[in-house]
Scaffold this active site. Structure first.
Site, PDB file in Angstrom:
ATOM      1  N   VAL A   1     -17.453   4.203  -2.113  1.00 38.88           N
ATOM      2  CA  VAL A   1     -18.044   2.877  -1.886  1.00 38.88           C
ATOM      3  C   VAL A   1     -19.390   2.999  -1.172  1.00 38.88           C
ATOM      4  CG1 VAL A   1     -17.755   0.626  -0.797  1.00 38.88           C
ATOM      5  CG2 VAL A   1     -15.771   1.786  -1.787  1.00 38.88           C
TER       6      VAL A   1
ATOM      7  N   LYS B   1       0.849  -1.183   0.000  1.00 35.81           N
ATOM      8  CA  LYS B   1       0.000   0.000   0.000  1.00 35.81           C
ATOM      9  C   LYS B   1       0.881   1.227   0.000  1.00 35.81           C
ATOM     10  CE  LYS B   1      -4.556   0.794   0.697  1.00 35.81           C
ATOM     11  NZ  LYS B   1      -5.715  -0.068   0.534  1.00 35.81           N
TER      12      LYS B   1
ATOM     13  N   GLY C   1     -20.452   6.647   6.329  1.00 34.64           N
ATOM     14  CA  GLY C   1     -19.556   7.132   5.272  1.00 34.64           C
ATOM     15  C   GLY C   1     -20.118   6.864   3.896  1.00 34.64           C
ATOM     16  N   VAL C   2     -20.476   7.939   3.176  1.00 35.89           N
ATOM     17  CA  VAL C   2     -21.042   7.779   1.836  1.00 35.89           C
ATOM     18  C   VAL C   2     -20.069   8.342   0.797  1.00 35.89           C
ATOM     19  CG1 VAL C   2     -23.479   7.508   2.364  1.00 35.89           C
ATOM     20  CG2 VAL C   2     -22.491   9.807   2.368  1.00 35.89           C
ATOM     21  N   GLY C   3     -18.846   7.851   0.854  1.00 31.46           N
ATOM     22  CA  GLY C   3     -17.837   8.181  -0.153  1.00 31.46           C
ATOM     23  C   GLY C   3     -18.041   7.285  -1.363  1.00 31.46           C
TER      24      GLY C   3
HETATM   25  N1  PHE Z   1      -8.262   0.458  -2.448  1.00 26.82           N
HETATM   26  C1  PHE Z   1      -8.300  -0.885  -2.889  1.00 26.82           C
HETATM   27  C2  PHE Z   1      -8.450  -1.827  -1.709  1.00 26.82           C
HETATM   28  O1  PHE Z   1      -8.218  -1.475  -0.559  1.00 26.82           O
HETATM   29  C3  PHE Z   1      -7.024  -1.217  -3.584  1.00 26.82           C
HETATM   30  C4  PHE Z   1      -7.064  -1.547  -5.028  1.00 26.82           C
HETATM   31  C5  PHE Z   1      -8.155  -1.417  -5.835  1.00 26.82           C
HETATM   32  C6  PHE Z   1      -5.925  -2.034  -5.561  1.00 26.82           C
HETATM   33  C7  PHE Z   1      -8.106  -1.795  -7.144  1.00 26.82           C
HETATM   34  C8  PHE Z   1      -5.863  -2.400  -6.880  1.00 26.82           C
HETATM   35  C9  PHE Z   1      -6.947  -2.270  -7.679  1.00 26.82           C
HETATM   36  O2  PHE Z   1      -8.804  -2.965  -1.901  1.00 26.82           O
END
Ligand code: PHE
Length: 355
Positions: free
Chosen positions: A189, A82, A185-187
């Site tokens: 996702v 990450k 949280g309504v971001g």
């Molecule tokens: N933000 C996504 C997660 O936490 C990470 C991600 C998404 C990585 C799409 C690669 C492709 O799962």
């Protein structure tokens, strides 16, 4: 280096952390590669402000570890990593674009040790910018730029599937009709999840700290708004954390008035013992790195396996449904927390991996 930073990095069981200072903006780029056992590390890039560098490093380390577990449980041959870009709170939009370009070059310099996609604070459009200098190490560019686009919808679909598996376990039927679900949280996702939940006939409540989002969902969509400080005390069937991490902790868990926690946020448990606290309160917890894996699974299937969107959706829902049902079962037969059961499932796959 502060003592805390020293022990933070020493105690981490990952492979590598690269910390880079972007001098023009003063931002810190923290790239954490937790495991390349199953393949090159892939994970989102989170961009936000942190109180200090240590908090940013801590976030990156935990999120990277979560990605290792996520890919392993999903049966996808990618490693876990990450990146966190800790930006000053008042970053100018033009400076931000320049920063993203330098970040792309930074990815390139490390030649695929880490590949990225969006996360909190970054979008598909941002991936297009990063890819100008960071190609081919960038997932989820916009469809116009040849990518699979914003992963939020696919992630939300995975969370909906998880909610159904939890409902089946609790009520004997996967139907969410009439079930009261509180979305925190309504971001990207959370808002897609609200939509799917409404279509499924659930009674949706929401909370958010962003004024514009509150106005939209309360006043235009007409959803009941729960102020942030009342979220944990509000009765509901399922609580769905879709904002930031560590919302399940020794302070909040005693207050919860729900039967299950099933959400999209990464690192929902502040510490592993919070899994035990939930279990003692007989609250069914769906481990986050399973429930929120839909975006990552979907994007990889579309971009590396040539799947259609429809096929990717099928694969991600099947993977999450199968894993979660197995985890709930294992936790019950072994008398462990669902989080432990999920770690075991991922660990099994990691252990069997050929180096
Ligand atoms: N933000 C996504 C997660 O936490 C990470 C991600 C998404 C990585 C799409 C690669 C492709 O799962």
């Amino acid at each position: 280096m502060t003592n805390n930073m020293d022990s933070l990095l020493r105690q981490w069981d990952g492979e590598e952390v690269i910390i880079h200072c972007d001098r023009p903006t003063g931002a810190w780029i923290v790239m954490a590669v937790h495991s390349t056992r199953l393949g090159p590390a892939i994970g989102g890039t989170r961009m936000r402000s942190y109180p200090d560098l240590e908090a940013a490093v801590q976030d990156a380390l935990r999120l990277a570890q979560g990605m290792t577990l996520k890919w392993a449980a999903a049966g996808i041959d990618s490693g876990g990593g990450k990146a966190v870009i800790a930006v000053p709170p008042d970053l100018d939009p033009d400076d931000r674009v320049q920063l993203l370009r330098r970040y792309g070059a930074f990815l390139c310099k490390h030649k695929g040790l880490f590949l990225t996609g969006p996360d909190v604070g970054t979008s598909a459009e941002d991936m297009d910018i990063i890819a100008e200098t960071g190609d081919p190490y960038v997932f989820c560019r916009t469809p116009a730029a040849g990518g699979s686009g914003e992963p939020g919808l696919l992630t939300a679909l995975g969370v909906l599937t998880s909610l159904e598996v939890a409902a089946e376990r609790l009520y004997g039927s996967p139907s969410l009709k009439g079930k009261r679900v509180l979305v925190q949280g309504v971001g990207s996702v959370g808002r897609a999840l609200v939509d799917l939940l409404q279509k499924a006939g659930a009674e949706v409540l929401f909370s958010d700290v962003n004024d514009a989002a509150v106005r939209h969902f309360r006043d235009s969509v007409g959803l009941p708004f729960i102020p942030p400080d009342e979220v944990y005390d509000t009765p509901c069937d399922i609580f769905s954390p879709c904002a930031l991490g560590a919302v399940l902790n020794e302070k909040t868990i005693p207050r919860l008035r729900c039967r299950a926690v099933v959400g999209a946020a990464n690192n929902q448990l502040a510490v592993p013992e919070d899994g035990v606290r939930l279990r003692e309160r007989q609250i069914l917890y769906a481990p986050d790195f399973i429930t929120n894996s839909g975006g990552a699974i979907g994007a990889l299937n579309v971009e590396t396996k040539g799947c259609s969107r429809q096929e990717a959706e099928k694969r991600l829902t099947q993977a999450i449904r199968g894993n979660l049902a197995q985890i709930f079962e294992l936790a019950e037969t072994e008398g462990c927390t669902t989080d432990e059961a999920a770690q075991r499932l991922a660990g099994k796959r990691l252990a069997g991996a050929v180096k």
